[in-house]
Design a protein around this motif. Structure first.
Motif, PDB file in Angstrom:
ATOM      1  N   ARG A   1       8.250  15.840  85.639  1.00 33.04           N
ATOM      2  CA  ARG A   1       7.745  16.725  86.681  1.00 33.04           C
ATOM      3  C   ARG A   1       6.747  17.743  86.106  1.00 33.04           C
ATOM      4  O   ARG A   1       5.703  18.006  86.704  1.00 33.04           O
ATOM      5  N   GLY A   2       7.070  18.303  84.948  1.00 36.19           N
ATOM      6  CA  GLY A   2       6.179  19.297  84.357  1.00 36.19           C
ATOM      7  C   GLY A   2       4.813  18.741  84.027  1.00 36.19           C
ATOM      8  O   GLY A   2       3.797  19.431  84.177  1.00 36.19           O
TER       9      GLY A   2
ATOM     10  N   ARG B   1       1.224  19.766  85.579  1.00 36.92           N
ATOM     11  CA  ARG B   1       0.129  20.164  84.687  1.00 36.92           C
ATOM     12  C   ARG B   1      -1.192  19.510  85.091  1.00 36.92           C
ATOM     13  O   ARG B   1      -2.236  20.186  85.124  1.00 36.92           O
ATOM     14  N   ILE B   2      -1.169  18.200  85.408  1.00 39.82           N
ATOM     15  CA  ILE B   2      -2.442  17.568  85.749  1.00 39.82           C
ATOM     16  C   ILE B   2      -2.977  18.101  87.081  1.00 39.82           C
ATOM     17  O   ILE B   2      -4.201  18.184  87.280  1.00 39.82           O
ATOM     18  N   LEU B   3      -2.085  18.485  87.989  1.00 37.05           N
ATOM     19  CA  LEU B   3      -2.538  19.110  89.233  1.00 37.05           C
ATOM     20  C   LEU B   3      -3.156  20.471  88.953  1.00 37.05           C
ATOM     21  O   LEU B   3      -4.241  20.793  89.463  1.00 37.05           O
TER      22      LEU B   3
ATOM     23  N   ALA C   1      11.121  26.004  82.954  1.00 39.45           N
ATOM     24  CA  ALA C   1      11.113  24.544  82.911  1.00 39.45           C
ATOM     25  C   ALA C   1      10.938  23.997  84.325  1.00 39.45           C
ATOM     26  O   ALA C   1      11.387  24.606  85.297  1.00 39.45           O
ATOM     27  N   GLN C   2      10.291  22.840  84.421  1.00 37.59           N
ATOM     28  CA  GLN C   2       9.922  22.311  85.732  1.00 37.59           C
ATOM     29  C   GLN C   2      10.772  21.129  86.173  1.00 37.59           C
ATOM     30  O   GLN C   2      10.366  20.332  87.003  1.00 37.59           O
TER      31      GLN C   2
END
Length: 372
Positions: free
Chosen positions: A103-104, A108-110, A41-42
């Motif tokens: 944050r997750g 993800r988009i990065l 988990a982020q």
């Protein structure tokens, strides 16, 4: 020719740097210890600030994607007394000055914006050594090495890259968080859900407090803060979840049950998060071929700006490298010249903000801050 950039660490700062370099056509590889993007988990919610996090996303050409993951209404903030009385209730005013995202989802988009293979998963760095002339060798667990002429440590608090430039190590700040989660809170934990409201909750007294945030899907994510020495936490068996939660909750005897249930009713095992920091004003002499960003460079007690600072570092470093093709030393010198005063000012402000939450005037000091 642009130097190939080697980044250690696929957190938000390292990935922002990788994306900005990719936008400018500069080859980059990111080495990450985790086995995959979904290995763990982020973390929870992040408010992305107008003066650092948002400009970083604009530099990465990802601002529209960022806007698509904003959770509306999560900027709401309330402060409660230990008995559950509402001391302050600020609704989300809809201006999106500090929009909240998971944050997750931001990570993800990065990751999705980078070419396949940019991030090399399962590469845990075990050591880094200087080879001379600005070159460094990075060694990985299980064997294997890579040699690079431009190395960036984006590998967090316990950076393996930091010793190349600095002997500083993080020190415990005297406080720890215990992390818990309540899932499907509106139906399964309605009293706690009503207490938290639509955004963030703070219930604070001198030296301790319960803070929580409403995430997506009705999840309540809580950090229980206790100002205790590390030895106090070492006496708690966190492998026994029920006993650990009960022990932490005893520190809040007499508090309203809708607040203590954020501890005792946790749907996950409690996770201890000791808080550490590098010395305020941490800096280093220019070392050819290597630099740091984010927590590797300026770890401080949490104040809501760490992720934003890391992303801004990554964007500024990426722009500096792009502005000096073929001259990485000029790029690193320019980046560090701005980094050191910026990170020092942020650490001073962040330390003040963090301590204000738990000082002798809590919660009135934070209420004054929020209503100023």
């Amino acid at each position: 020719m642009n130097n190939h950039v080697t980044i250690v660490g696929a957190g938000l700062g390292g990935l922002t740097l990788a994306r900005v370099l990719h936008v400018h056509g500069i080859p980059v590889t990111v080495y990450e210890a985790e086995a995959s993007a979904g290995a763990r988990a982020q973390g929870g919610m992040l408010d992305i600030h107008e003066h650092d996090g948002q400009p970083a996303l604009r530099a990465a050409n990802l601002f529209d994607e960022f806007r698509g993951i904003i959770l509306e209404g999560r900027e709401a903030t309330r402060v409660l007394a230990p008995d559950g009385a509402v001391l302050l209730d600020q609704p989300d005013d809809g201006t999106a000055g500090r929009p909240e995202v998971q944050r997750g989802e931001l990570r993800r988009i990065l990751l999705d914006s980078l070419p396949e293979g940019t991030v090399r998963w399962g590469h845990k760095v075990t050591g880094v050594r200087a080879l001379g002339d600005g070159h460094h060798e990075v060694a990985f667990a299980g064997g294997g090495t890579v040699v690079t002429s431009l190395l960036v440590g984006a590998d967090g608090a316990w950076s393996r890259v930091r010793p190349l430039v600095s002997g500083a190590v993080p020190r415990y700040v005297g406080r720890s968080f215990v992390e818990t989660y309540l899932f499907d809170a509106d139906s399964r934990h309605p009293a706690a859900a009503r207490a938290v409201g639509g955004g963030a909750l703070m219930a604070l007294v001198p030296g301790k407090g319960i803070t929580a945030h409403r995430e997506s899907g009705g999840t309540l994510h809580t950090y229980v803060a206790l100002t205790k020495p590390q030895e106090w936490f070492a006496e708690i068996d966190f492998s026994d979840s029920a006993a650990a939660l009960a022990r932490v909750a005893r520190e809040f005897d007499g508090w309203a049950p809708e607040l203590t249930s954020l501890i005792t009713d946790s749907d996950t095992a409690p996770v201890l998060r000791p808080l550490n920091a590098l010395p305020i004003g941490h800096k280093w002499d220019r070392v050819p071929g290597v630099t740091l960003l984010g927590d590797a460079a300026h770890l401080s007690a949490p104040s809501g700006d760490g992720a934003n600072l890391a992303m801004f570092d990554g964007a500024e470093l990426g722009k500096a490298i792009a502005a000096h093709p073929g001259d990485p030393e000029a790029a690193l010198a320019e980046y560090e010249q701005a980094l050191f005063p910026r990170s020092t000012a942020a650490a001073l402000e962040g330390s003040h903000t963090h301590e204000m939450l738990f000082d002798e005037n809590a919660p009135h000091s934070v209420i004054s801050f929020l209503t100023a």
